[in-house]
Design a protein around this motif. Sequence first.
Motif: not given
Length: 409
Positions: A358-368
């Motif tokens: 499974a993959i969760e899309a995040k534009f920027n790693r800092n938003l995780i």
Amino acid sequence: MRRKLFNDLYQHLPKKEFTILTGARQTGKSTLLRDLENECKKDKLPTVFINLENKELLSLLDANPLNVLSFISSQDQRTIVFIDEIQYLGDPSNFLKHLFDDHVSRIKIVASGSSAFYLDDKFRDSLAGRKRIFQLRTCDFEDFLTIQDKVELWNEVLNIRKLPGYKSLMIDRLKVEWERFMIYGGYPSVVTEPDIKEKKEILSEIRNSFIKRDILEAGVRNELVFHQLFKILAEQTGQLVNFNELSNTLRVRSETIHNYLRVMQVCFHVALVRPFYSNLRKELVKMPKVYFLDNGLRNSLINNFQDIPSRSDRGELWEQTLFRILADQHDLDHIRFWRTADGKEVDFVLPDVENPFAIEAKFNRNLIKESKYQVFQEAYPAIEFNFGYLYPWSEDFFRRNLFKGFAQT
């Protein structure tokens, strides 16, 4: 430069089954057939090329499928007959079935066709075991670079993948190309056009003229509503498709929305992603999500070609791009999403592949925020969970698992 699907098609030429090349308009099917024809001539294989936009040829083959045999001169070898735009035949399924059943030893058909052909139920029923379908999508990143004759950049991607500690002197150039890929998509004529204004014009032409042909061939009655729906879906990429809400907004029946969405899928413009669920009581979402199969078409529909950092929809655009990466590696039916009634979700779940993930899309790693996904990980410990993020940009972008399907070639 050739598309990478060329090798698969060429290797299928000796096979008994007919070869069917499908895909959206303007993805390069005709060019690919010509590339195959030229390679066959180099290998001294007998060939015939028939373009059914020629009305005289169309009339001849519609009158009797056996008329195609009059173009064959070789008596010793199986002749490869390339047929472009086979959907223009009155009954293409019967045409192929008749030639396969009675003349497969003399003729090998390699045909391209647009969506109208594949809307025909007879295609699936009567050609079982007689054909193999190859789908040509708009360019992925490898094709995007190679058809621009930027093979050195693709080779650099491969170097990055192979060498864990490798620092690339081309990483900034790769960033420019990747962002351009996300904004303008992969239609070959768009990719190879250097002028930005012309790229937009070509996409506008594809959006208006060529999709109009899809609409006509599919028998869509209300062109205006079709285009309105198309634009709404482009604005809502990655969101749930609420058929009742769309029906009320566009003032048409829900059945019409379902039909138009089916046409968009068969024409290879959009894909619907179904929810994944097991037996968690809170997993009750039944509506699908919608994604486009080319970013450039989607951005043309919403008229937004801004640079990525300044876009208000950059998160959606990245999720859309990540979907396309997965679609190039896996069957569309294997891509799902997970969502609960209280809002917990994971963008992409592939439970039926050999190694489920499974993959969760995040534009920027800092938003995780990793704690948000603990419920999913506890419910499905056998499914490997990862984050797919775009920034901060570095060589590690090409080393992540989301690229393992096409960066090892």
